[in-house]
Design a protein around this motif. Structure first.
Motif, PDB file in Angstrom:
ATOM      1  N   CYS A 278      64.496  39.072  62.942  1.00 35.11           N
ATOM      2  CA  CYS A 278      65.834  38.972  62.362  1.00 35.11           C
ATOM      3  C   CYS A 278      65.839  38.519  60.908  1.00 35.11           C
ATOM      4  CB  CYS A 278      66.681  38.004  63.192  1.00 35.11           C
ATOM      5  SG  CYS A 278      66.775  38.440  64.945  1.00 35.11           S
ATOM      6  N   GLY A 279      64.701  38.037  60.420  1.00 36.97           N
ATOM      7  CA  GLY A 279      64.619  37.608  59.026  1.00 36.97           C
ATOM      8  C   GLY A 279      64.341  36.127  58.899  1.00 36.97           C
ATOM      9  N   GLU A 280      63.483  35.773  57.954  1.00 36.28           N
ATOM     10  CA  GLU A 280      63.110  34.376  57.747  1.00 36.28           C
ATOM     11  C   GLU A 280      64.286  33.503  57.348  1.00 36.28           C
ATOM     12  OE1 GLU A 280      60.299  32.746  58.227  1.00 36.28           O
ATOM     13  OE2 GLU A 280      59.229  34.500  58.980  1.00 36.28           O
ATOM     14  N   ASP A 281      65.330  34.125  56.769  1.00 33.09           N
ATOM     15  CA  ASP A 281      66.475  33.338  56.303  1.00 33.09           C
ATOM     16  C   ASP A 281      67.476  33.025  57.415  1.00 33.09           C
ATOM     17  OD1 ASP A 281      67.121  36.009  56.531  1.00 33.09           O
ATOM     18  OD2 ASP A 281      68.602  35.969  54.920  1.00 33.09           O
ATOM     19  N   VAL A 282      67.262  33.557  58.621  1.00 30.17           N
ATOM     20  CA  VAL A 282      68.159  33.252  59.746  1.00 30.17           C
ATOM     21  C   VAL A 282      67.898  31.820  60.209  1.00 30.17           C
ATOM     22  CG1 VAL A 282      68.739  33.792  62.141  1.00 30.17           C
ATOM     23  CG2 VAL A 282      68.330  35.641  60.516  1.00 30.17           C
ATOM     24  N   ARG A 283      68.940  31.018  60.212  1.00 33.08           N
ATOM     25  CA  ARG A 283      68.799  29.621  60.621  1.00 33.08           C
ATOM     26  C   ARG A 283      68.656  29.544  62.140  1.00 33.08           C
ATOM     27  NH1 ARG A 283      69.747  24.526  58.650  1.00 33.08           N
ATOM     28  NH2 ARG A 283      70.602  22.978  60.100  1.00 33.08           N
ATOM     29  N   VAL A 284      67.595  28.879  62.593  1.00 34.66           N
ATOM     30  CA  VAL A 284      67.338  28.721  64.032  1.00 34.66           C
ATOM     31  C   VAL A 284      67.385  27.242  64.383  1.00 34.66           C
ATOM     32  CG1 VAL A 284      65.742  29.104  65.932  1.00 34.66           C
ATOM     33  CG2 VAL A 284      65.936  30.812  64.109  1.00 34.66           C
ATOM     34  N   HIS A 285      68.215  26.904  65.351  1.00 32.86           N
ATOM     35  CA  HIS A 285      68.459  25.533  65.792  1.00 32.86           C
ATOM     36  C   HIS A 285      67.911  25.412  67.222  1.00 32.86           C
ATOM     37  CE1 HIS A 285      71.875  22.321  66.488  1.00 32.86           C
ATOM     38  NE2 HIS A 285      70.724  21.934  66.989  1.00 32.86           N
ATOM     39  N   VAL A 286      67.118  24.396  67.498  1.00 26.50           N
ATOM     40  CA  VAL A 286      66.517  24.228  68.825  1.00 26.50           C
ATOM     41  C   VAL A 286      67.060  22.946  69.473  1.00 26.50           C
ATOM     42  CG1 VAL A 286      64.390  23.989  70.155  1.00 26.50           C
ATOM     43  CG2 VAL A 286      64.436  25.455  68.124  1.00 26.50           C
ATOM     44  N   HIS A 287      67.630  23.124  70.658  1.00 21.08           N
ATOM     45  CA  HIS A 287      68.265  22.019  71.390  1.00 21.08           C
ATOM     46  C   HIS A 287      67.577  21.891  72.749  1.00 21.08           C
ATOM     47  CE1 HIS A 287      71.906  19.783  72.982  1.00 21.08           C
ATOM     48  NE2 HIS A 287      71.424  20.277  74.111  1.00 21.08           N
ATOM     49  N   VAL A 288      66.839  20.813  72.963  1.00 18.37           N
ATOM     50  CA  VAL A 288      66.154  20.612  74.242  1.00 18.37           C
ATOM     51  C   VAL A 288      66.478  19.231  74.801  1.00 18.37           C
ATOM     52  CG1 VAL A 288      64.224  22.112  73.606  1.00 18.37           C
ATOM     53  CG2 VAL A 288      64.045  19.654  73.216  1.00 18.37           C
ATOM     54  N   HIS A 289      66.349  19.097  76.106  1.00 17.47           N
ATOM     55  CA  HIS A 289      66.462  17.794  76.758  1.00 17.47           C
ATOM     56  C   HIS A 289      65.058  17.299  77.105  1.00 17.47           C
ATOM     57  CE1 HIS A 289      70.943  17.626  77.390  1.00 17.47           C
ATOM     58  NE2 HIS A 289      70.736  18.815  76.842  1.00 17.47           N
ATOM     59  N   ALA A 290      64.961  16.057  77.565  1.00 16.46           N
ATOM     60  CA  ALA A 290      63.655  15.412  77.711  1.00 16.46           C
ATOM     61  C   ALA A 290      63.196  15.273  79.157  1.00 16.46           C
ATOM     62  CB  ALA A 290      63.688  14.027  77.059  1.00 16.46           C
ATOM     63  N   THR A 291      63.971  15.770  80.103  1.00 12.57           N
ATOM     64  CA  THR A 291      63.786  15.458  81.520  1.00 12.57           C
ATOM     65  C   THR A 291      62.384  15.727  82.051  1.00 12.57           C
ATOM     66  OG1 THR A 291      65.978  16.482  81.595  1.00 12.57           O
ATOM     67  CG2 THR A 291      65.167  15.461  83.618  1.00 12.57           C
ATOM     68  N   THR A 292      61.760  16.819  81.627  1.00 16.10           N
ATOM     69  CA  THR A 292      60.457  17.191  82.188  1.00 16.10           C
ATOM     70  C   THR A 292      59.279  16.535  81.457  1.00 16.10           C
ATOM     71  OG1 THR A 292      60.382  19.144  80.772  1.00 16.10           O
ATOM     72  CG2 THR A 292      61.281  19.425  82.997  1.00 16.10           C
ATOM     73  N   GLY A 293      59.540  15.923  80.309  1.00 18.89           N
ATOM     74  CA  GLY A 293      58.472  15.224  79.587  1.00 18.89           C
ATOM     75  C   GLY A 293      57.616  16.088  78.684  1.00 18.89           C
ATOM     76  N   VAL A 294      57.905  17.395  78.578  1.00 18.18           N
ATOM     77  CA  VAL A 294      57.052  18.274  77.759  1.00 18.18           C
ATOM     78  C   VAL A 294      57.722  18.718  76.463  1.00 18.18           C
ATOM     79  CG1 VAL A 294      55.997  19.165  79.878  1.00 18.18           C
ATOM     80  CG2 VAL A 294      57.779  20.497  78.752  1.00 18.18           C
TER      81      VAL A 294
END
Length: 369
Positions: A65-81
């Motif tokens: 999609c292009g290097e300029d596309v902003r990617v936001h990562v949202h994770v929870h911590a439940t599994t510990g990984v």
């Protein structure tokens, strides 16, 4: 949205199944951008995003999609990984990741902010966050958290079993509550084993609100009453296509049961196309409610929360209401033999319903100062 100067972020709910691959999520990102989204968020509500898929998905979006596309990562911590997953996502080009100050982190919450800051040292990546301020925030919220103890999750450690059940933390607590209400708190393991089966029958929907609650409640029903002896209305609608498409086929037998129970026909089209316009009717109703100011925001509030909104509108002027409790305050004396405790034994304010001459009155008993 863009015409009003707003930013539209397209969100992809991450899940795992025999049918999902990293490339599927990259394709979803392409479709969202084609629809006009300004950025992409990968939302991992159940802490299922392992490090390598995190790298592959973010890298795939950037390359496709292009290097300029902003990617936001949202994770929870439940599994510990997922702390490692955040690191791999950052290495793949993620622009933003979600964390929480350590005194409010871990369990079904997010990974700790301070840990991520320290982890990035020497990697070439930095957050530019002030460590002294982070420490102040940590101490402040460490003092606030005990006031909400009764609302905190019982999940405080690592739950790698979620990779099998794929159940988000909020869904776990919801099912636990349902089972306890039925006097079957000891059958949680049976329900956890049933959830993946129900999800497979439903075509592998992602377990995120509302589908997580729909699948989870049906799993509870299956364990308590027998498999699909009773279908919830929401699960029947899910099976009939009224919540949209699923990545996999839905079980034909369960579809037939859903159609028989509801009298509805299965659909293969966009469910929203079947809805009649509601805005003007909702506005008329909202404007007539005491305390409503008739704004679009109030109309939307009523549309989403028709039972809660009327009371909220009438008390809004009183300001925000806190459910926090003072952890240091002594508990109120419990009633004995069904009778209210005497004023001398009450250590905190307690409200009773008192019936006098056929009328019920609320009476508040406060400690003697």
């Amino acid at each position: 949205m863009r015409r009003t100067g707003k930013h539209a972020q397209g969100t992809i709910c991450y899940t795992i199944s025999p049918l999902h691959t990293p490339n599927d999520f990259v394709e979803m990102a392409e479709k969202l951008l084609d629809l006009g989204c300004d950025s992409i968020c990968i939302k991992d509500m159940a802490a299922l995003l392992k490090p390598q898929p995190a790298f592959d998905i973010v890298k795939g979006i950037k390359e496709t999609c292009g290097e300029d596309v902003r990617v936001h990562v949202h994770v929870h911590a439940t599994t510990g990984v997922t702390m490692v997953s955040l690191m791999k996502a950052i290495e793949a080009g993620a622009d933003c990741v979600d964390t929480a100050i350590s005194s409010l982190s871990l369990g079904p919450g997010h990974n700790p902010t301070e840990s991520l800051v320290e982890m990035l040292e020497g990697t070439g990546f930095q957050t530019k966050l002030d460590n002294e301020r982070l420490l102040k925030l940590k101490k402040y919220f460490a003092g606030v958290r005990p006031r909400y103890k009764e609302f905190l999750s019982n999940i405080t450690g690592v739950e790698t079993e979620i990779f099998s059940s794929q159940i988000p933390g909020g869904m776990l607590s919801n099912m636990e509550s349902q089972l306890k209400q039925q006097g079957a708190g000891d059958r949680m393991e049976e329900v956890l084993a049933e959830v993946p089966k129900v999800r497979a029958d439903a075509g592998y929907p992602p377990l995120v609100t509302p589908s997580s609650q729909i699948v989870g409640t049906q799993a509870v029903f299956n364990v308590m009453m027998g498999r699909y002896k009773v279908l919830t209305g929401e699960f029947a609608d899910l099976m009939l296509g009224y919540y949209g498409e699923t990545i996999g086929p839905r079980d034909r037998h369960v579809i037939e049961l859903a159609a028989k129970q509801t009298g509805k026909e299965p659909i293969n089209r966009r469910p929203a196309d079947l809805l009649k316009p509601e805005w003007h009717e909702l506005r008329d109703t909202t404007v007539g409610l005491p305390g409503s100011n008739g704004t679009d925001e109030d109309v939307l509030t009523y549309a989403m929360f028709p039972k809660v909104a009327p009371k909220f509108f009438t008390t809004r002027a009183e300001g925000p209401k806190s459910v926090a409790k003072d952890p240091g305050a002594p508990a109120a004396a419990a009633p004995e033999n069904g009778k209210p405790a005497s004023p001398s034994s009450v250590r905190a304010t307690v409200t009773y319903d008192v019936k006098l001459n056929g009328k019920t009155h609320k009476v508040t008993v406060a400690p003697v100062k």
